[in-house]
Design an enzyme around this catalytic site. Structure first.
Site, short mmCIF file in Angstrom:
data_model
loop_
_atom_site.label_atom_id
_atom_site.label_comp_id
_atom_site.label_asym_id
_atom_site.label_seq_id
_atom_site.Cartn_x
_atom_site.Cartn_y
_atom_site.Cartn_z
N VAL A 96 4.81 -1.19 4.63
CA VAL A 96 5.09 -1.60 3.39
C VAL A 96 4.03 -0.83 2.62
O VAL A 96 2.68 -1.21 2.74
CB VAL A 96 4.94 -3.10 3.18
CG1 VAL A 96 5.05 -3.37 1.48
CG2 VAL A 96 6.29 -3.81 4.09
N HIS A 100 -1.91 -4.57 1.53
CA HIS A 100 -2.22 -6.04 1.74
C HIS A 100 -2.79 -6.02 2.92
O HIS A 100 -3.01 -4.95 3.95
CB HIS A 100 -0.52 -6.35 2.15
CG HIS A 100 0.01 -5.69 3.20
ND1 HIS A 100 0.70 -4.37 2.86
CD2 HIS A 100 0.05 -5.59 4.71
CE1 HIS A 100 1.13 -3.81 3.92
NE2 HIS A 100 1.07 -4.58 4.84
#
Ligand code: 5GP
Length: 115
Positions: A96, A100
């Site tokens: 992704v 993060h």
């Protein structure tokens, strides 16, 4: 403007997800495929940074907020000790491309990665 990432879609309520904490700039999502007893993702609300290198160069204060939030949720969901992982690039397992931090915590003493 790029397509909303899976994390942005969860933040906006389009896709279900367990958000366990948030503030003005970051939110914390429970990972759908946990790799440790506690596996949380600390995610900037903006998706403009693809990975931690871009975030560090573009907004170091926001990176510091990610790290501070990681410590907070590790204390709330485990004993306060944690492993912080930023997969950076597809070759390192990043899937992704909305930066993060993985917060892994709880019973990791026997699962040493390094050292
Ligand atoms: P990466 O591989 O990019 O470092 O990490 C992406 C993480 O997002 C993976 O650990 C994966 O399990 C998690 N993930 C992917 N899709 C979803 C989803 O729809 N919901 C949640 N809660 N986590 C997700």
């Amino acid at each position: 403007m790029s397509e909303p990432s899976i994390f942005t879609r969860i933040l906006q309520g389009e896709i279900p997800g367990e958000i366990v904490a948030q503030n003005e700039h970051v939110f914390v999502l429970r990972d759908i495929a946990p790799q440790a007893p506690v596996h949380l993702l600390v995610i900037p609300k903006t998706q403009r940074y693809r990975d931690v290198a871009e975030l560090a160069a573009g907004d170091p204060a926001l990176l510091a907020e990610v790290v501070a939030m990681a410590g907070r949720v590790a204390a709330e969901h485990a004993d306060g000790d944690y492993r912080l992982i930023f997969n950076t690039g597809a070759g390192a397992g990043q899937t992704v491309f909305h930066v993060h931090a993985h917060v892994l915590a709880g019973g990791l003493e026997e699962k040493r990665l390094v050292g």
